[in-house]
Design an enzyme around this catalytic site. Structure first.
Site, PDB file in Angstrom:
ATOM      1  N   TYR A  56       0.824  -1.220   0.000  1.00 57.29           N
ATOM      2  CA  TYR A  56       0.000   0.000   0.000  1.00 57.29           C
ATOM      3  C   TYR A  56       0.857   1.268   0.000  1.00 57.29           C
ATOM      4  O   TYR A  56       0.443   2.297  -0.532  1.00 57.29           O
ATOM      5  CB  TYR A  56      -1.010  -0.026   1.159  1.00 57.29           C
ATOM      6  CG  TYR A  56      -2.156  -0.963   0.849  1.00 57.29           C
ATOM      7  CD1 TYR A  56      -3.156  -0.588  -0.044  1.00 57.29           C
ATOM      8  CD2 TYR A  56      -2.205  -2.243   1.386  1.00 57.29           C
ATOM      9  CE1 TYR A  56      -4.187  -1.453  -0.376  1.00 57.29           C
ATOM     10  CE2 TYR A  56      -3.232  -3.121   1.057  1.00 57.29           C
ATOM     11  CZ  TYR A  56      -4.227  -2.719   0.176  1.00 57.29           C
ATOM     12  OH  TYR A  56      -5.245  -3.566  -0.166  1.00 57.29           O
ATOM     13  N   ARG A  59       1.446   1.965  -3.573  1.00 57.24           N
ATOM     14  CA  ARG A  59       0.238   2.515  -4.212  1.00 57.24           C
ATOM     15  C   ARG A  59       0.079   3.992  -3.835  1.00 57.24           C
ATOM     16  O   ARG A  59      -0.277   4.830  -4.643  1.00 57.24           O
ATOM     17  CB  ARG A  59      -1.023   1.768  -3.770  1.00 57.24           C
ATOM     18  CG  ARG A  59      -1.023   0.255  -3.912  1.00 57.24           C
ATOM     19  CD  ARG A  59      -1.322  -0.182  -5.327  1.00 57.24           C
ATOM     20  NE  ARG A  59      -0.218   0.028  -6.215  1.00 57.24           N
ATOM     21  CZ  ARG A  59       0.904  -0.717  -6.216  1.00 57.24           C
ATOM     22  NH1 ARG A  59       1.050  -1.714  -5.381  1.00 57.24           N
ATOM     23  NH2 ARG A  59       1.874  -0.460  -7.068  1.00 57.24           N
ATOM     24  N   GLN A  89     -15.445   2.397  -6.025  1.00 61.17           N
ATOM     25  CA  GLN A  89     -14.750   1.263  -5.395  1.00 61.17           C
ATOM     26  C   GLN A  89     -13.262   1.574  -5.306  1.00 61.17           C
ATOM     27  O   GLN A  89     -12.490   0.796  -4.758  1.00 61.17           O
ATOM     28  CB  GLN A  89     -14.952   0.005  -6.243  1.00 61.17           C
ATOM     29  CG  GLN A  89     -16.413  -0.416  -6.361  1.00 61.17           C
ATOM     30  CD  GLN A  89     -16.601  -1.442  -7.476  1.00 61.17           C
ATOM     31  OE1 GLN A  89     -16.395  -2.630  -7.279  1.00 61.17           O
ATOM     32  NE2 GLN A  89     -16.987  -0.971  -8.640  1.00 61.17           N
ATOM     33  N   ASN A  90     -12.870   2.699  -5.890  1.00 56.88           N
ATOM     34  CA  ASN A  90     -11.446   3.045  -5.931  1.00 56.88           C
ATOM     35  C   ASN A  90     -10.987   3.652  -4.617  1.00 56.88           C
ATOM     36  O   ASN A  90     -11.725   4.375  -3.954  1.00 56.88           O
ATOM     37  CB  ASN A  90     -11.175   4.024  -7.070  1.00 56.88           C
ATOM     38  CG  ASN A  90     -11.504   3.416  -8.415  1.00 56.88           C
ATOM     39  OD1 ASN A  90     -11.659   2.198  -8.519  1.00 56.88           O
ATOM     40  ND2 ASN A  90     -11.637   4.236  -9.432  1.00 56.88           N
ATOM     41  N   HIS A 107     -14.642   1.106  -0.675  1.00 58.81           N
ATOM     42  CA  HIS A 107     -13.560   0.197  -0.270  1.00 58.81           C
ATOM     43  C   HIS A 107     -12.420   0.897   0.453  1.00 58.81           C
ATOM     44  O   HIS A 107     -11.316   0.365   0.531  1.00 58.81           O
ATOM     45  CB  HIS A 107     -13.028  -0.554  -1.510  1.00 58.81           C
ATOM     46  CG  HIS A 107     -14.036  -1.492  -2.095  1.00 58.81           C
ATOM     47  ND1 HIS A 107     -13.950  -2.009  -3.367  1.00 58.81           N
ATOM     48  CD2 HIS A 107     -15.179  -2.010  -1.565  1.00 58.81           C
ATOM     49  CE1 HIS A 107     -14.996  -2.797  -3.606  1.00 58.81           C
ATOM     50  NE2 HIS A 107     -15.756  -2.810  -2.533  1.00 58.81           N
ATOM     51  N   GLY A 178     -15.945   1.642 -15.701  1.00 59.17           N
ATOM     52  CA  GLY A 178     -14.653   1.040 -15.381  1.00 59.17           C
ATOM     53  C   GLY A 178     -14.672   0.035 -14.258  1.00 59.17           C
ATOM     54  O   GLY A 178     -13.718  -0.038 -13.491  1.00 59.17           O
ATOM     55  N   THR A 179     -15.720  -0.757 -14.191  1.00 60.03           N
ATOM     56  CA  THR A 179     -15.725  -1.812 -13.169  1.00 60.03           C
ATOM     57  C   THR A 179     -16.172  -3.128 -13.787  1.00 60.03           C
ATOM     58  O   THR A 179     -17.113  -3.152 -14.586  1.00 60.03           O
ATOM     59  CB  THR A 179     -16.608  -1.460 -11.948  1.00 60.03           C
ATOM     60  OG1 THR A 179     -16.726  -2.616 -11.107  1.00 60.03           O
ATOM     61  CG2 THR A 179     -17.987  -0.955 -12.329  1.00 60.03           C
TER      62      THR A 179
END
Ligand code: OAD
Length: 240
Positions: A56, A59, A89-90, A107, A178-179
Site C-alpha cells: 500500500y 500505491r 470502489q477506488n 472500499h 470502469g468496473t
C-alpha cells in the site's frame, strides 16, 4: 423551478486506468505482481504485515505522481447540470482532485490509515508521514496499537454500503464506469435503483451486467472517450 435530476456514478479501477493506475483484473489475475489474497485480506495482514504495508505504500506513493484524467474531469463537470453522487470502489482520490464534491469510497481510501484497535480512529497519512505516503511497522494510533491501511479488505464488511444504497434508491440516472462488476456488494448496487432509472455502462469490455432493464445503454469504450460521448448526451438539453 424544476428540481435537478440525480446522477449516481458507480466507478471502478477502469476510470483511473488512463491516469496510469493499474486495474485489478486485467493482468492475468495479478495486481501489481501480487495475488490479491497476499496483500488485500485480513489473513495477509496477520501473516505478513510488512508486505501489506509495503504494497500500500507503493500505491500511495504512486498516487502522488498521477493526475485525474478527462473522465474524472467530465464527471465532476456534470455537477453544473445535475445533482451528482460518486460511489467509487477506488481507493485513490482522483475524483476529489478532479473537483467532484460528493464522493463515497466503498472500499476505503489510500490516503487514510486507521487503528487496528478502534476502527473509528482514522488519520490522514500526512499526520503520520510528512512525505504523504509511508506507513511503517511501529506507527501507532493514540491508543497505542499498530496503524493499518484504511482499506476494506476481502472478507471484511463494507460499512459504507447502507449509505450507498440510500443514495441509489432515489437516483434518476446511474453511470457505471470502469468496473468488472465482479465484487459484491458493490456490483449489486443497481438493483436498488428506481425502476424507471436510466443506466449507462462505460467499459471497453462489456462487463457481465446481469441487471435487465429497458433503460440500459452500453458504451463500449475507454473511460475518457466514453465519458465524452455521454457528457454530450447528458448535457444536450442544457447547452444550445
Ligand atoms: P477490475 O480490475 O475488476 O475491473 C476493471 C474494469 O475496468 C474492467 O471491466 C476493465 O474492462 C475496465 N477497464 C480497463 N481499462 C479501462 C479504461 N481505460 N476505461 C474504462 N474501463 C476500463 O476493477 P474493479 O471492478 O474496480 O477491491 O474491482 C472491484 C474491486 O476489486 C476493487 O475495488 C478492489 C478489487 O479487488 C478491494 O481492494 C477491496
Amino acid at each position: 423551478m424544476n428540481q435537478r435530476q440525480k446522477i449516481v456514478v458507480l466507478s471502478g479501477a477502469g476510470v483511473s486506468a488512463e491516469s496510469g493506475v493499474a486495474t485489478f483484473r486485467d493482468h492475468n489475475g495479478l495486481w501489481e505482481n501480487h495475488r490479491i489474497e497476499d496483500v488485500a485480506t485480513p489473513e495477509a495482514w496477520r501473516k505478513n504485515p510488512a508486505l501489506v504495508l509495503e504494497f500500500y505504500n507503493k500505491r500511495r506513493k504512486q498516487l502522488l505522481e498521477v493526475q485525474p484524467n478527462e473522465a474524472h474531469l467530465l464527471i465532476a463537470e456534470l455537477e453544473k447540470y445535475y445533482d451528482v453522487y460518486i460511489i467509487t470502489q477506488n481507493v485513490d482520490d482522483l475524483h476529489e482532485r478532479a473537483g467532484s464534491t460528493k464522493v463515497l469510497h466503498l472500499h476505503g481510501e489510500l490516503k487514510k490509515v486507521r487503528s487496528t484497535l478502534d476502527e473509528n480512529l482514522v488519520y490522514h497519512i500526512n499526520e503520520i508521514d510528512p512525505k504523504g505516503w509511508e506507513l511503517k511497522l511501529g506507527d501507532r494510533c493514540a491508543k497505542g496499537s499498530q496503524l493499518r491501511p484504511h482499506i476494506v479488505w476481502f472478507g471484511e464488511l463494507v460499512p459504507m454500503m447502507e449509505e450507498a444504497i440510500r443514495i441509489t434508491q432515489t437516483a434518476n440516472i446511474m453511470i457505471i464506469i470502469g468496473t468488472s462488476l465482479l465484487v459484491y456488494p458493490a456490483a449489486g448496487l443497481s438493483y436498488y435503483l428506481p425502476k424507471n432509472a436510466s443506466i449507462y455502462v462505460i467499459d471497453p469490455q462489456k462487463p457481465d451486467f446481469l441487471f435487465t432493464s429497458p433503460f440500459v445503454k452500453f458504451i463500449t469504450q475507454k473511460a475518457t472517450t466514453g465519458m465524452k460521448e455521454l457528457f454530450k448526451e447528458l448535457t444536450k438539453d442544457f447547452i444550445n
